[in-house]
Design an enzyme around this catalytic site. Sequence first.
Site, PDB file in Angstrom:
ATOM      1  N   ASP A  41      -0.829  -6.281  -0.150  1.00 12.97           N
ATOM      2  CA  ASP A  41      -1.241  -5.683   1.120  1.00 12.97           C
ATOM      3  C   ASP A  41      -2.760  -5.603   1.251  1.00 12.97           C
ATOM      4  O   ASP A  41      -3.457  -5.267   0.286  1.00 12.97           O
ATOM      5  CB  ASP A  41      -0.703  -4.254   1.215  1.00 12.97           C
ATOM      6  CG  ASP A  41       0.512  -4.138   2.105  1.00 12.97           C
ATOM      7  OD1 ASP A  41       0.640  -4.914   3.061  1.00 12.97           O
ATOM      8  OD2 ASP A  41       1.339  -3.240   1.844  1.00 12.97           O
TER       9      ASP A  41
ATOM     10  N   LYS B  32      -0.709  -9.655   2.873  1.00 11.84           N
ATOM     11  CA  LYS B  32       0.007  -9.110   4.027  1.00 11.84           C
ATOM     12  C   LYS B  32      -0.917  -8.203   4.818  1.00 11.84           C
ATOM     13  O   LYS B  32      -1.693  -7.436   4.235  1.00 11.84           O
ATOM     14  CB  LYS B  32       1.246  -8.324   3.597  1.00 11.84           C
ATOM     15  CG  LYS B  32       2.059  -7.781   4.789  1.00 11.84           C
ATOM     16  CD  LYS B  32       3.352  -7.145   4.339  1.00 11.84           C
ATOM     17  CE  LYS B  32       3.159  -5.746   3.776  1.00 11.84           C
ATOM     18  NZ  LYS B  32       2.701  -4.770   4.834  1.00 11.84           N
TER      19      LYS B  32
ATOM     20  N   GLU C 235       9.623  -4.031  10.284  1.00  7.72           N
ATOM     21  CA  GLU C 235      10.014  -2.730   9.742  1.00  7.72           C
ATOM     22  C   GLU C 235      10.508  -1.813  10.846  1.00  7.72           C
ATOM     23  O   GLU C 235       9.836  -1.629  11.862  1.00  7.72           O
ATOM     24  CB  GLU C 235       8.842  -2.076   9.005  1.00  7.72           C
ATOM     25  CG  GLU C 235       9.194  -0.735   8.393  1.00  7.72           C
ATOM     26  CD  GLU C 235       8.129  -0.180   7.466  1.00  7.72           C
ATOM     27  OE1 GLU C 235       8.319   0.942   6.955  1.00  7.72           O
ATOM     28  OE2 GLU C 235       7.110  -0.866   7.242  1.00  7.72           O
TER      29      GLU C 235
ATOM     30  N   ASP D 274       0.833  -1.202   0.000  1.00  6.62           N
ATOM     31  CA  ASP D 274       0.000   0.000   0.000  1.00  6.62           C
ATOM     32  C   ASP D 274       0.868   1.253   0.000  1.00  6.62           C
ATOM     33  O   ASP D 274       0.354   2.370  -0.084  1.00  6.62           O
ATOM     34  CB  ASP D 274      -1.001  -0.001   1.155  1.00  6.62           C
ATOM     35  CG  ASP D 274      -0.361  -0.134   2.519  1.00  6.62           C
ATOM     36  OD1 ASP D 274       0.884  -0.170   2.609  1.00  6.62           O
ATOM     37  OD2 ASP D 274      -1.110  -0.205   3.520  1.00  6.62           O
ATOM     38  N   SER D 275       2.188   1.058   0.031  1.00  9.65           N
ATOM     39  CA  SER D 275       3.123   2.165  -0.189  1.00  9.65           C
ATOM     40  C   SER D 275       2.897   2.806  -1.547  1.00  9.65           C
ATOM     41  O   SER D 275       3.371   3.923  -1.794  1.00  9.65           O
ATOM     42  CB  SER D 275       4.568   1.668  -0.088  1.00  9.65           C
ATOM     43  OG  SER D 275       4.772   0.517  -0.899  1.00  9.65           O
TER      44      SER D 275
END
Length: 275
Positions: free
Chosen positions: A94, A123, A192, A55-56
Amino acid sequence: MSSGDRKHASGGAVTVSRMRAMKREGRPLACLTAYDYGFAAACERAGVDLLLIGDSLGMVVQGHETTLPVTVDDMVYHTRCVARACRRALVVADLPFMSHTGVEQGLHNAGRLMKEGGAQMVKLEGGAEQAALVERLAQNGIPVCGHLGLKPQQVHKIGGYRVQGREQADAERMEADALALEAAGADLLILECVPAVLAQQLSERLTVPVVGIGAGGGCDGQILVLHDVLGVTEQPPRFARAFGAEGGGVHAALEAYVAAVRAGTFPGPEHGFEA
């Protein structure tokens, strides 16, 4: 070269069982994000093991300041584009913000990513509170990747993009979350912005592969945002390395990244965080 030839030449498609074998054998996973067919195909040619449609994309593709505006429809579209290019790399998508607030909603949207998008794994961000959803997804044959540490979908709650797990209580909570996700049926975990020592401890504790981003070199694999690797991000995070800025073009940058991860030369100490 045909798609079948590509699979044969690369040793076959990356699967959940193959990733577990790579962990046991000490072979690092080289992972990247991808959002479209062209760059996904380039990553395939470079030998990337896993492609995450993150979703970045809300930030690096759509130009938003956070990942929060991304919709399930956005994710299905971009996942479909990436999946068309992949013969070897595992395709992971995602679940975006507010798309899995309940088990049934999460199951429905994960199903869309698999059926409509062509994902091979989904994810989701979150710890033990997501265990029921992870278990339900696993029961329905949907492989799951967990995401702990810095969770971008919670950026406003945590007050920005900060390293997580530096305090002892936070580290213990993260370990409990990781174990809960694994017990619920997660097949992979991304950490992360986590202190390198903690990330290595979790990698050694878990039986599922642990992939780091800003989590030091002690994980079972590494992942970066494609744009950071290519050197096109205006202000890249400190844990990234712009292989593309070192010359040689896109393919050379991708191959250099894969080689550095597999050789253990990336990330270096300068790319990680201390407790």
